[in-house]
Enzyme design. Sequence first.
Site, PDB file in Angstrom:
ATOM      1  N   GLU A 227       5.150  -1.809 -17.396  1.00  0.00           N
ATOM      2  CA  GLU A 227       6.618  -1.720 -17.441  1.00  0.00           C
ATOM      3  C   GLU A 227       6.948  -0.288 -17.844  1.00  0.00           C
ATOM      4  OE1 GLU A 227       9.002  -4.044 -16.888  1.00  0.00           O
ATOM      5  OE2 GLU A 227       7.694  -5.740 -16.471  1.00  0.00           O
ATOM      6  N   CYS A 261      15.175   2.321 -21.210  1.00  0.00           N
ATOM      7  CA  CYS A 261      14.433   2.621 -19.983  1.00  0.00           C
ATOM      8  C   CYS A 261      15.295   2.503 -18.735  1.00  0.00           C
ATOM      9  CB  CYS A 261      13.231   1.692 -19.869  1.00  0.00           C
ATOM     10  SG  CYS A 261      13.691  -0.042 -19.937  1.00  0.00           S
TER      11      CYS A 261
HETATM   12  P1  NAD Z   1       5.301   5.064 -27.280  1.00  0.00           P
HETATM   13  O1  NAD Z   1       5.047   6.495 -27.610  1.00  0.00           O
HETATM   14  O2  NAD Z   1       5.689   4.131 -28.363  1.00  0.00           O
HETATM   15  O3  NAD Z   1       4.008   4.547 -26.518  1.00  0.00           O
HETATM   16  C1  NAD Z   1       3.919   3.219 -26.064  1.00  0.00           C
HETATM   17  C2  NAD Z   1       2.648   2.590 -26.586  1.00  0.00           C
HETATM   18  O4  NAD Z   1       1.522   3.267 -26.034  1.00  0.00           O
HETATM   19  C3  NAD Z   1       2.537   2.664 -28.091  1.00  0.00           C
HETATM   20  O5  NAD Z   1       2.187   1.395 -28.586  1.00  0.00           O
HETATM   21  C4  NAD Z   1       1.464   3.713 -28.315  1.00  0.00           C
HETATM   22  O6  NAD Z   1       0.703   3.476 -29.464  1.00  0.00           O
HETATM   23  C5  NAD Z   1       0.602   3.593 -27.074  1.00  0.00           C
HETATM   24  N1  NAD Z   1      -0.059   4.851 -26.731  1.00  0.00           N
HETATM   25  C6  NAD Z   1       0.466   6.084 -26.786  1.00  0.00           C
HETATM   26  N2  NAD Z   1      -0.441   7.003 -26.377  1.00  0.00           N
HETATM   27  C7  NAD Z   1      -1.558   6.322 -26.041  1.00  0.00           C
HETATM   28  C8  NAD Z   1      -2.844   6.693 -25.535  1.00  0.00           C
HETATM   29  N3  NAD Z   1      -3.160   7.957 -25.276  1.00  0.00           N
HETATM   30  N4  NAD Z   1      -3.744   5.715 -25.309  1.00  0.00           N
HETATM   31  C9  NAD Z   1      -3.438   4.442 -25.556  1.00  0.00           C
HETATM   32  N5  NAD Z   1      -2.232   4.032 -26.036  1.00  0.00           N
HETATM   33  C10 NAD Z   1      -1.313   4.943 -26.276  1.00  0.00           C
HETATM   34  O7  NAD Z   1       6.458   4.924 -26.213  1.00  0.00           O
HETATM   35  P2  NAD Z   1       6.797   5.834 -24.969  1.00  0.00           P
HETATM   36  O8  NAD Z   1       5.729   5.763 -23.960  1.00  0.00           O
HETATM   37  O9  NAD Z   1       7.321   7.152 -25.378  1.00  0.00           O
HETATM   38  O10 NAD Z   1       8.032   4.958 -24.432  1.00  0.00           O
HETATM   39  C11 NAD Z   1       9.016   5.512 -23.658  1.00  0.00           C
HETATM   40  C12 NAD Z   1       8.766   5.224 -22.193  1.00  0.00           C
HETATM   41  O11 NAD Z   1       8.699   3.829 -22.002  1.00  0.00           O
HETATM   42  C13 NAD Z   1       9.873   5.709 -21.311  1.00  0.00           C
HETATM   43  O12 NAD Z   1       9.323   6.247 -20.139  1.00  0.00           O
HETATM   44  C14 NAD Z   1      10.651   4.445 -20.984  1.00  0.00           C
HETATM   45  O13 NAD Z   1      11.376   4.502 -19.791  1.00  0.00           O
HETATM   46  C15 NAD Z   1       9.552   3.438 -20.951  1.00  0.00           C
HETATM   47  N6  NAD Z   1      10.075   2.113 -21.208  1.00  0.00           N
HETATM   48  C16 NAD Z   1       9.979   1.174 -20.240  1.00  0.00           C
HETATM   49  C17 NAD Z   1      10.504  -0.085 -20.454  1.00  0.00           C
HETATM   50  C18 NAD Z   1      10.426  -1.159 -19.418  1.00  0.00           C
HETATM   51  O14 NAD Z   1      10.658  -2.298 -19.766  1.00  0.00           O
HETATM   52  N7  NAD Z   1      10.100  -0.855 -18.176  1.00  0.00           N
HETATM   53  C19 NAD Z   1      11.092  -0.390 -21.662  1.00  0.00           C
HETATM   54  C20 NAD Z   1      11.140   0.593 -22.642  1.00  0.00           C
HETATM   55  C21 NAD Z   1      10.622   1.844 -22.413  1.00  0.00           C
END
Ligand code: NAD
Length: 473
Positions: A227, A261
């Site tokens: 997602e 998102c």
């Molecule tokens: P985040 O930094 O919290 O990362 C998400 C998860 O990935 C965390 O639990 C983190 O610990 C893990 N993570 C981070 N780096 C990692 C790595 N190298 N290896 C393994 N795991 C790792 O959140 P984010 O990614 O900054 O979230 C924002 C993004 O999420 C945006 O692009 C947003 O559009 C998207 N998003 C999508 C939805 C959806 O439902 N489609 C909802 C919310 C956010």
Amino acid sequence: MTTSHVETSRGEVAPSTPLESIPRLVDEVRERFDSGITRSLDWRLRQLDAIGRFVEERESEILAALRADLGKPEMEAYGAEVSYVANDVAHTKKHLRAWMKAEKVSSPLVVQPGQSYVVREPLGVALIISPWNYPFQLLMAPLVAAIAAGNCAILKPSEVAPATSALIGKWIPKYLDGCVKVVEGGVPETTRLLEQRFDHIFYTGNGKVARVIMAAAAKHLTPTTLELGGKSPCIVDASADLDVAAKRIVWGKFFNAGQTCVAPDYVLVEESVHDALLNRMVATVRSFYGDDPQRSADFARVVNERHLARLVKLLDGQTIACGGQHDAKDRYLAPTILRDVSPDSAVMQEEIFGPILPVIAVPHVDAAITFVTRRDKPLALYVFSQRETVQAKVRDRTSAGGMAINHVWLHLAVPELPFGGVGESGMGAYHGKHGFETFSHRKSVLKKPTQIDPPLLYPPYTETKAKWVKRLL
Ligand code: NAD
């Protein structure tokens, strides 16, 4: 289980699970799954009830955690997180018995007499990894689906929202039985988790990490739901009701300070109504958040200083129609609308994910469609138009995870609509029955009686048999 802590980018202390305990935790959960306890309707309903109680009894703690992490206004936290999960539980409980029923299908002549049907079986142990922007809902809603489908789960909340992570780590073990466990922490903990074998990985977050997830999943051939996000466009044509469009776009963009998102990432507006829309949007910002939005109780904060610095940099060289003020100590960036934005500027290269809304004039809707289709497929797409033909043209000539016509992201509130991306915005979907399906395997079953056993299919393959087989097939 949480015994150590890591420092977050805000200098705060986020809890983390000891790395060496992670494989054992996963093993324990797998043993639970293998015991068969999660398969019954009764177990699933009891766990769903427990989630419902958790949300109800700890509501004020949840709201406080969301306020601490993101300065979430109570109404936004309640609407998009607390009540969302409560409704999801209620909807799932109401329909679960029907979703679990075997689905009969017709049986062709060649297998007669016989019965054919599909049963939904749980996949096993699911890993659910969530991001920080809706840190409660984006962990709990996939969990509701995983439990509904009879799975065990490991939850990995985002370390970037430490208060919510701590809340989940504290209460999940108290409300749910040992079939669901929480692993807290950041990259090292998630990396250790990803070395383990799961039966499904449900990841919500950014596309870069999604590639890390998929690569790890490939090692065990684990199915994944991704997602993700992207730049969700909002197209406004000359026939649109501009008063309504301005209110809905501003609301959907600046909700949770743009950290949604499916927030409209940018606006493409027909040039004949560009100024009229822009003026209305600027006026709407003032009417929603007052002359000084920093003092408004209805406007959230950027999650941390790193993201704030990233967002402020995107303003370099831009023409600001309103907003632009920022205060690092308060993690504040004003609701900001940009005009005359070049498609080549930095703000148009990446998902903004903050309170900045670029507005770009286009000569006509066809140009807007071309603009959208030349870029990655977005998670959501919005069109504001009074003309059915324009609505249909935008719907049919573009690709997006989902769309709303004359509104923004309320399609997420319809449990019957699948929520998920396409292409760069993700793969797979959930919400309502779609989530139940995501966490289920559709197993085909053919049941045959033994009383009749015509020799037709067995050797020796005589000419008579061949004639019959040809006739039957
Ligand atoms: P985040 O930094 O919290 O990362 C998400 C998860 O990935 C965390 O639990 C983190 O610990 C893990 N993570 C981070 N780096 C990692 C790595 N190298 N290896 C393994 N795991 C790792 O959140 P984010 O990614 O900054 O979230 C924002 C993004 O999420 C945006 O692009 C947003 O559009 C998207 N998003 C999508 C939805 C959806 O439902 N489609 C909802 C919310 C956010």
